[in-house]
Design an enzyme around this catalytic site. Structure first.
Site, PDB file in Angstrom:
ATOM      1  N   MET A  20       0.732  -0.999  -0.013  1.00 33.00           N
ATOM      2  CA  MET A  20       0.399  -0.130   0.028  1.00 33.00           C
ATOM      3  C   MET A  20       1.203   1.146  -0.098  1.00 33.00           C
ATOM      4  SD  MET A  20      -3.637  -1.202   2.490  1.00 33.00           S
ATOM      5  CE  MET A  20      -2.492  -0.876   3.970  1.00 33.00           C
ATOM      6  N   HIS A  77       9.079  -3.257   3.800  1.00 25.01           N
ATOM      7  CA  HIS A  77       9.268  -3.547   2.291  1.00 25.01           C
ATOM      8  C   HIS A  77      10.005  -3.869   0.929  1.00 25.01           C
ATOM      9  CE1 HIS A  77       5.709  -0.741   3.594  1.00 25.01           C
ATOM     10  NE2 HIS A  77       4.425  -1.626   3.406  1.00 25.01           N
ATOM     11  N   LYS A 123       5.293  -9.861   9.114  1.00 27.84           N
ATOM     12  CA  LYS A 123       5.192  -8.785   9.978  1.00 27.84           C
ATOM     13  C   LYS A 123       3.346  -9.419   9.856  1.00 27.84           C
ATOM     14  CE  LYS A 123       3.939  -4.818  11.929  1.00 27.84           C
ATOM     15  NZ  LYS A 123       3.008  -4.213  10.642  1.00 27.84           N
ATOM     16  N   LEU A 129       8.622  -3.042  12.139  1.00 31.56           N
ATOM     17  CA  LEU A 129       8.176  -0.636  10.731  1.00 31.56           C
ATOM     18  C   LEU A 129       6.749  -1.517   9.740  1.00 31.56           C
ATOM     19  CD1 LEU A 129      12.071  -1.214   8.931  1.00 31.56           C
ATOM     20  CD2 LEU A 129      11.417   0.132  11.093  1.00 31.56           C
TER      21      LEU A 129
HETATM   22  P1  AMP Z   1       1.317  -3.071   3.627  1.00 36.04           P
HETATM   23  O1  AMP Z   1       2.401  -1.605   2.981  1.00 36.04           O
HETATM   24  O2  AMP Z   1       1.121  -2.542   4.859  1.00 36.04           O
HETATM   25  O3  AMP Z   1       0.126  -3.482   3.093  1.00 36.04           O
HETATM   26  O4  AMP Z   1       2.246  -4.598   3.303  1.00 36.04           O
HETATM   27  C1  AMP Z   1       2.792  -4.274   2.192  1.00 36.04           C
HETATM   28  C2  AMP Z   1       3.520  -5.939   2.596  1.00 36.04           C
HETATM   29  O5  AMP Z   1       4.707  -5.437   3.278  1.00 36.04           O
HETATM   30  C3  AMP Z   1       3.241  -6.417   3.389  1.00 36.04           C
HETATM   31  O6  AMP Z   1       3.022  -8.594   2.899  1.00 36.04           O
HETATM   32  C4  AMP Z   1       3.264  -7.332   4.424  1.00 36.04           C
HETATM   33  O7  AMP Z   1       3.402  -7.576   5.276  1.00 36.04           O
HETATM   34  C5  AMP Z   1       4.894  -6.457   4.162  1.00 36.04           C
HETATM   35  N1  AMP Z   1       5.530  -5.717   5.723  1.00 36.04           N
HETATM   36  C6  AMP Z   1       5.157  -4.390   6.132  1.00 36.04           C
HETATM   37  N2  AMP Z   1       5.739  -4.261   7.169  1.00 36.04           N
HETATM   38  C7  AMP Z   1       7.353  -5.480   6.974  1.00 36.04           C
HETATM   39  C8  AMP Z   1       8.087  -5.195   8.063  1.00 36.04           C
HETATM   40  N3  AMP Z   1       8.326  -4.751   9.010  1.00 36.04           N
HETATM   41  N4  AMP Z   1       8.673  -6.560   7.730  1.00 36.04           N
HETATM   42  C9  AMP Z   1       8.439  -7.728   7.010  1.00 36.04           C
HETATM   43  N5  AMP Z   1       7.251  -7.101   5.495  1.00 36.04           N
HETATM   44  C10 AMP Z   1       6.845  -5.464   5.342  1.00 36.04           C
END
Ligand code: AMP
Length: 281
Positions: free
Chosen positions: A30, A37, A150, A185
């Site tokens: 997102m 990410h 996460k 994070l």
């Molecule tokens: P989001 O932008 O929050 O929808 O996250 C996109 C992807 O990044 C998802 O697969 C999350 O699980 C992964 N993600 C977000 N934060 C972390 C983190 N701290 N460590 C590993 N993966 C992450």
């Protein structure tokens, strides 16, 4: 790096790779990218010939009182970070491009595991995730898709979805990236005040303390209670503290490898984290 904002553009950009049977890796996000990410992108870079990252703040996975409107949108900065880490195609569609103008009559619900943990307090959230991820899978048609641990429950939901619907790709889970003080994070960390940011690492330290206590033989119920107490005492509003098997089955005592989960709010900011606890008998 190419940036595409339409499905047609994405298809055209991917067509040479598809023709040459190249391995396509996909990282859905997102946006408001951080090292967590970028680690997913780095993993994709290792395994795949072509790496596609999507940035799409998906309205249907947000509840009516959640932060869809305020969710941080930082496309220019994200795009620069992605180019540096070796992303080939950035797909950043509008809501209209993603959902069209006609009403959507199809829903996708993974039952069971979505009623628990975050699913219990975020009604419809995982349906929204399942729909957008399925749409993105169909648009990108990757060989591999990368998700962070996460969002452990989300990863389990996606694995189930891919298995149940025979979606022809492999899901890869990537470990949690943390700040130096242990805080996982998250794009939502940016909402925290300085004071809240200083308290936030208590989630991880409580989880790590719990891991140790379990391995030293303390009863699971007590350990979970202790996490809740620690967090409440410093000012968190705790949504849940829970122990599950690796496949998210509730566990009553520590007699197998276990995953511990926390969701807790500081002010209006909801943070989640989890740790793996090895059972050594
Ligand atoms: P989001 O932008 O929050 O929808 O996250 C996109 C992807 O990044 C998802 O697969 C999350 O699980 C992964 N993600 C977000 N934060 C972390 C983190 N701290 N460590 C590993 N993966 C992450």
């Amino acid at each position: 790096m190419k940036t595409e904002t339409t499905i047609q553009g994405l298809t055209a950009s991917l067509s040479p790779a598809r023709g040459a049977r190249k391995m396509i890796g996909f990282v859905p996000t997102m946006g408001n990218l951080h090292q967590g990410h970028l680690n997913l992108v780095r993993e994709a870079r290792k395994l795949c010939d072509v790496v596609v990252v999507s940035i799409f703040v998906n309205p249907i996975q947000f509840g009516p009182n959640e932060d869809f409107e305020n969710y941080p949108r930082t496309l220019v900065q994200d795009s620069q970070m992605l180019a540096e880490v070796g992303c080939d195609i950035l797909f950043a569609p509008t809501v209209e491009q993603m959902y069209g103008t006609q009403p959507r009559l199809t829903n996708i619900s993974v039952s069971g595991i979505t009623n628990d943990l975050c699913g219990a307090s975020r009604e419809g959230h995982f349906d929204g995730v399942a729909v957008v991820v399925t749409k993105l899978f169909n648009m990108v048609q990757p060989n591999y898709a990368f998700f962070g641990e996460k969002d452990y429950q989300q990863l389990a939901v996606i694995r189930q979805l891919v298995q149940d619907l025979n979606i022809p790709l492999e899901v890869i889970g990537v470990p949690i990236a943390r700040a130096e003080d242990g805080l996982a994070l998250s794009s939502r960390n940016g909402y925290l005040t300085e004071q809240q940011r200083a308290l936030a690492p208590n989630i991880y330290s409580s989880l790590k303390q719990a891991e140790q206590a379990l391995q030293q033989g303390q009863a699971l119920a007590e350990v979970l209670q202790q996490i809740k107490l620690n967090l409440t005492q410093v000012g968190f509003d705790v949504d849940y503290v829970a122990a599950r098997s690796l496949k998210l089955v509730p566990v009553e005592s520590f007699n197998q490898d276990t995953q511990l989960f926390v969701a807790a709010k500081l002010g209006t900011t909801r943070l989640i984290d989890n740790v793996f606890v090895k059972y050594t008998g």
